[in-house]
Every structure is written in C-alpha cells, then in structure tokens.
Design a protein around this motif. Sequence first.
Motif, short mmCIF file in Angstrom:
data_model
loop_
_atom_site.label_atom_id
_atom_site.label_comp_id
_atom_site.label_asym_id
_atom_site.label_seq_id
_atom_site.Cartn_x
_atom_site.Cartn_y
_atom_site.Cartn_z
N GLY A 616 0.79 -1.23 0.00
CA GLY A 616 0.00 0.00 0.00
C GLY A 616 0.82 1.27 0.00
N LEU A 617 2.11 1.21 -0.32
CA LEU A 617 2.93 2.41 -0.42
C LEU A 617 2.52 3.21 -1.65
N PRO A 618 2.84 4.50 -1.72
CA PRO A 618 2.37 5.34 -2.83
C PRO A 618 2.87 4.85 -4.18
N ALA A 619 1.99 4.99 -5.16
CA ALA A 619 2.30 4.56 -6.52
C ALA A 619 2.81 5.74 -7.33
N ARG A 620 3.41 5.43 -8.46
CA ARG A 620 3.85 6.47 -9.38
C ARG A 620 2.64 7.10 -10.06
N ASN A 621 2.82 8.32 -10.52
CA ASN A 621 1.74 9.05 -11.18
C ASN A 621 1.43 8.39 -12.52
N PRO A 622 0.26 7.77 -12.67
CA PRO A 622 -0.06 7.07 -13.93
C PRO A 622 -0.31 8.03 -15.09
N ASP A 623 -0.49 9.32 -14.79
CA ASP A 623 -0.84 10.29 -15.83
C ASP A 623 0.37 11.05 -16.36
N TYR A 624 1.57 10.71 -15.87
CA TYR A 624 2.77 11.43 -16.32
C TYR A 624 3.79 10.44 -16.87
N ASP A 625 4.30 10.71 -18.07
CA ASP A 625 5.33 9.87 -18.69
C ASP A 625 6.69 10.33 -18.19
N PHE A 626 7.21 9.64 -17.19
CA PHE A 626 8.45 10.07 -16.55
C PHE A 626 9.66 9.90 -17.47
N LYS A 627 9.51 9.17 -18.55
CA LYS A 627 10.61 9.05 -19.50
C LYS A 627 10.98 10.39 -20.12
N LEU A 628 10.06 11.34 -20.05
CA LEU A 628 10.34 12.66 -20.62
C LEU A 628 11.46 13.37 -19.88
N VAL A 629 11.71 13.00 -18.63
CA VAL A 629 12.72 13.71 -17.83
C VAL A 629 13.77 12.80 -17.24
N SER A 630 13.60 11.48 -17.33
CA SER A 630 14.47 10.55 -16.62
C SER A 630 15.62 10.07 -17.49
N ARG A 631 16.83 10.15 -16.95
CA ARG A 631 17.99 9.53 -17.59
C ARG A 631 17.98 8.03 -17.38
N VAL A 632 17.57 7.60 -16.19
CA VAL A 632 17.59 6.18 -15.86
C VAL A 632 16.67 5.39 -16.79
N LEU A 633 15.51 5.95 -17.11
CA LEU A 633 14.54 5.23 -17.94
C LEU A 633 14.85 5.31 -19.42
N THR A 634 15.79 6.14 -19.81
CA THR A 634 16.05 6.34 -21.24
C THR A 634 17.50 6.09 -21.65
#
Length: 767
Positions: A616-634
């Motif tokens: 039940g810990l907080p989830a990531r924002n499903p409405d934002y594509d974090f790849k737009l700003v993340s080096r780790v994801l890209t």
Amino acid sequence: MHFFRVFTNDQVSYTSWFLDAFNYAIASSMDIVNLSIGGPDHLDAPFVEKVAEVTSAGIIMISAIGNDGPFYGTLNNPADQADVIGVGGIDFSDRIAPFSSRGLTSWDFPRGVGHFKPDVVAYGKDVRGSHMREGCRSLSGTSVASPVVAGAVGLLASTMRSKAGGRLNPAAMKQALLRGAARLPGVPAAEQGAGRIDLAAAAAALAELESAPRASVHPEALDLADCPYMWPYCGQPLYAEAMPTLVNLTILNGAGLVGRLEGSPVYVPTDEPGRALDVQFEASEVLWPWSGYLALYIRVRPDDALLEATAHGEVRLTVVSAPGPGEKEDRRSDIVVPLTVPIIPTPPRKKRILWDQYHSIAYPPAYIPRDDLTTRQDILDWHGDHPYNNFHGMLDHLRERGYYLEILGSPLTCFNASQYGALLIVDSEEEFYKEEIQKLRQDVDLSGLGLIVFADWYDLETMKGVRFYDDNTRSWWEAATGGANVPALNDLLQPFGIGLGGPVLEGTMELPGGESVALQSGTAVMAAPQGAWLYTATTPGVKGKGPGVATAALALLRSGMGTVSVFGDSNCLDSSHQKAACWGLLDGLLAFAGGEPEGLSHADGALGQAHGSLAGLPARNPDYDFKLVSRVLTEPLRCYPNGAAGLPGALPIPGPRPGPEPRKGDGGSETLDSRLRDVAAQANASAEAGEGEASKHYVRQHPSLLPAISTGYSNAALGLAVAGVALLMALILARRRSAKGAVLPPKTRSLGGISGARRRSVTNVAS
C-alpha cells in the motif's frame, strides 16, 4: 536609445516577442543590448539560440543576474550564458546586495559542475533615477546594475580607435571588464564574479586587447587555497582516491567569433608536489560564439596518499582562430593558467561522505514542484539541489565538523563503498537502476556503508493540486513528481524493509538532547522492520486545534555491517527554504553511520515487531510519462568521468608521478582544419566588417562544416554596430493566479506555444 516592451500590462509575453526585438537589434546594427529581465529556463532553445545569434552578430549583450538572492543557485538566464555579461548588484559600501542572485550555473548538473557567475557587479541598490512622470525615485535591483554596466560598455566602446577593424566584440569587452574589475575582499567568486567594474582599468585592458586580440580563460588563475574567493573549492583540500574535483573555466575568444583548441590542454607541474596531481580535461570542440568551456578533473595520485603539501603547476592550452581582416595567418593565443592545490593525507573512512548528485532532477527540463509547499512565492524547484548551491550551508557545516564531502555525478554502481563512511541521498527525483538497488544493499550489509536518506513530500492528490493552467501555452503544467520521487526511494529502501508515504507531513520532531527538528513538507515512515528505531513528529491537530498526532518521521536501522537512516524531509538542510537548520540531526545520523556510541539509537528503543507494511505504499503518477525527464529510464547504465577511477566510462586510475619532463598532450594539427578555417575566416570577417548577408549566405552553403553553429547563423543576418545603442527591456510584472487559485510567480512567461513555459522576471524593485 531604443526601448522594447515585451510584456503586456497583464504580464503576458511570448518568446516570439523577444525574438522580434532581438531581430530588430540585429537588423538595426546596434552595438549594445541590455536585458533587465531573466529567468532560470536555460533550456528554452529558441530564446537561448537567438541570444547566441545576437552576440555572434558582434552585439555586446549585458543582462541582470537576477533578484533571487541571497540564495545560491538562483542565476538567471541569459545572464548565465558564457557569451553574455552577467551583472550582479552591490550597494554604495561595496557590499553584495542581499537580493543579488548567486551561485554556480546549473547547466552542467548533475554530471558536471557550473561556472562562476555573475561576471561582474555594479551599483544596484538605492540608485537614484528619473521617475516616469516627473522628478526622481530610488531603484534597487540587478536590473539597475545591468544598465550601469551597459553605460560603461558604451563609454569603453567609444574609446576604441579601430572599431571598423573588428576589435569591438563581446568577448573582448567582457575580457576587459573582467581584467579591470576590482575584487571585493571577503566575498566568494560565486557572489561577485571578477568584482566591481572599474572603468579606468577596463579601458586600459581594452586598449591592450585592441592592439593584440587574443583568447583568455576566466578565472585566469586557479588557487584552490584562496578563501573565501575560491569557495567551494578552497574549503576542502584534495587527497588521493577521492572523486575528481571538477572545475569549469570559461574560454573567452576575443580573437574571433569562431575558434578551437589546438590539440589538447596539458598540465605541467612547476614544483615537486605538483607532480602528485593528475589533471584531465574536457573542452568545447568549437568555440562559438566568442566563447567555450574548459573543464578540469583534478586528482591526487594514489601513491601520494600520505602527502601533505601545496602543489603548483600550470594548465597550458592554445586557441586558434581564423585570420582577421587583412591577415593571412591564423590567430593563435597561448594561454597559461597557474594552478595551486592544497593536498592532505587521505582522511579516515568515517570522515568521508559521498553525495549522490546523479539522482537529482531540477527545473528545467520539467515542472518539478518546490520542496516546501508553504513557500508560495516560487512554485518551481530550480536552485540546483547541489552542495555548491542551495545546500551550501550544509556543506560548510560538514567541513566545520571535520568531514569531507565528495560528489558523485554517476550512478551508484560507480563508487567504492569501502572508502566512505556514509552515502547521502537528499531530495532525489530520479529513478534508480535495478543494478544500483542490488549494489547498495551489498554496500550496506557487506561493506559497512552508512546510507542516509532525506526525502520530501509525495502525494498524488497534492500533486494534482499544484498543477496549473498556463494561459500562454494553452496547456496544463503537471508535476513530474512530488518534492521527492518517493516511489523510487521505496524501491531502493524495500530490501531493508523501510517504506515512505502518506499525506504531506508538517510538524515537529524532538531529538535526544532537546533539539527540535521541523518538518515543513515531508513524508512519513510507513514501514520499518523489527529492530529499527523510530522517532515520531507531532503534527498539528485539525485546523491547528486539539491534540497533535504522532507520526513516524525518522527510521534508523542496523543492517549487516552497515546502517540505514531515513528522514522524511530535506528542507532543514536546504539553505533556500529551511525554517531552521537541522545540523544536530545530521550530526547524529553521521555518528550512527560511523558506529559511534553517542548516536541517535538506543538499545531499549528498538522495535520489538515490524512497524506498518510495505504493502500500500504510494504509486507512481499514472498520468505522467516520466521518460520525458528521466535519464535512468532512457539511457543505459554507465559511469561518467566523475565516477570512481578505473571503472568503465570513468577516468583511468592515475599512474605514478611523472619524471622530470613535462607531460605532453595528445598533439593534433598545428592549424585549423582547412575547411573549418575557411568558414571561420569568412564568418569572422563578416562579423567584423558588418557583412551580415554575405556571412549568412556563406554558412548556409556549408552547413556540414560547422554543425555546432549552423543553427545560430541560419536565422539571422550578422552585422557589426556602427553607433552605440542600448536596448533596455524594462518589464513590470504582477502576480497572477491559476485556475485552481494557486499563486503563480511573477516570473512565468510562455514560449508562445513552442515547447513549454519560460520564467522571465523584471529584476528591479522601486522604492
């Protein structure tokens, strides 16, 4: 004198309006452009590229550094650009004005380090000037200091005898101002630059440069023992096996619009301790317009781990530019930068702290909301989140306590945990590679590392509440994450049984010894394993009335040979927003990490059973594509030159001290590549002689030769001014509100629908 208005009474503006004004300045062959505006969005490509076009046309641009002081990391664009003269403010007692922005530029974060700005300072506090209607009034702000420098530049330009010969250019004028400036005693370069402008000294320097144009670097000398001027470098000597110390120098090329380095820079020791240094370099491939960068990676050789001395040496480089009008030979500038470095024996492990910079994301490139939600005047997290900027108070405290802080701009797989007593992860917004999570667990359990995490608020409903509609770009600005990326931190902490979450936490936590720690906008500890120690914060009751509620805010855990400490708020470490510093808490966590008995833990306070649950810990924002700003994801996992020596992608392990012969560089051609030289010669001659259309046409015919500058040339006619004209953009902005009623700063202007919003503000205050 021309005045351009680029804001309406309702403070609506578009980048295109600025571009129109810049284009008029170019087409009108102006000499000087003054900008009493600024903002932190150095990624507004149309604006930044147009500024480069203006300066490449030979127009000298002066810009206010900003009124966001006394906080560090508040430099405004375009004053933070190398080809622009950035101006800070002082009072009539030669003291830095409290409102004057300061710090190192944030362009190169998180992998690199910034340049010193402002360039110079001038009088900008309680300056008398004419009123719009009648009489006089008193004005304060860096937008007052900036036109003071613009006026000085106009006077300096009038003294030049050979303007038609092309000696008047932005780099030469900036060189003269820097060389002639009077350094203010007891003030860091990050606040004053080269110092207060001195018109007579600048005129003498300009006369010398007029007869012999050349390239130079700023600062012209590096003395890392010169305190406080060379803060943050002067506060910590170098030692073996540390992360490289990065220093960014600005190359100013008064010899030509376009240039390049001949071969590679070299470091030459000038005394025996100087041979203990290993210096590596990165530099601009093409110096344009009129400028570039030279980055130094300074290390002490492993064989000198016991050395205590002051090392001396020189950095030598040669800048080559195309011939000037009537010249046949390339213009060559041989530059020597004296280097002084204090060296000490490598400190013990428990005194060495590693700061994780790689996992920090600040505005720009995305809407990262502020960490302290109670601060209404600024909704963006844009101060850099770096020990050299808004965490400078923490850095000074650690050094005063005998600690040594090193900065890691690479992933967590790129350091040797056995060398450090603690790893600090503060206000992180980035994701983590799975390899980082796995390695960190081993670093703590098997290598005895102390992991210390300072988080911030994260709540999806609050994130939705801080979004706002920008009526300029006709789009909603969505927060990329909360104050910190708590879901990513939970991934990192999950192997230790610790989890964060819950509503935004505000309250007070009491520590043993009586220190109170304020949580301004934090997150709670939702899960901790058996054997951990928990400290609770008392939060206000409903609407501030009634009994407070105790909520876990700090968790301490011994895990294997190491320790883990997690606190829910970083604002008490942040010099920009802290209500009260929490140095006692930081000292206690470092003592706990170092195994000292007088830490924050106590045997009878350990949890007999687990606290909460990892479910039940907080989830990531499903409405934002974090790849737009993340080096780790890209980007693939890799180390960079600022990582531990010897790892793939990092610098090689330094060898033993060199022999008596100076080390050579990589060599390279003795002259410019012939094709580059042809284009550079034509561009330089056109900029110097005012042949704008010819230069524009020539570069359009050869776009592949200068990819780094073709964009800048292709959109503007180049011309040299024939009359001194100052362009003053005085803007009066008022605060406006979003559709949600949240107060927006008076610094938000749009890109005119190009790619997002840009913050620009007026930089003066009338009194």
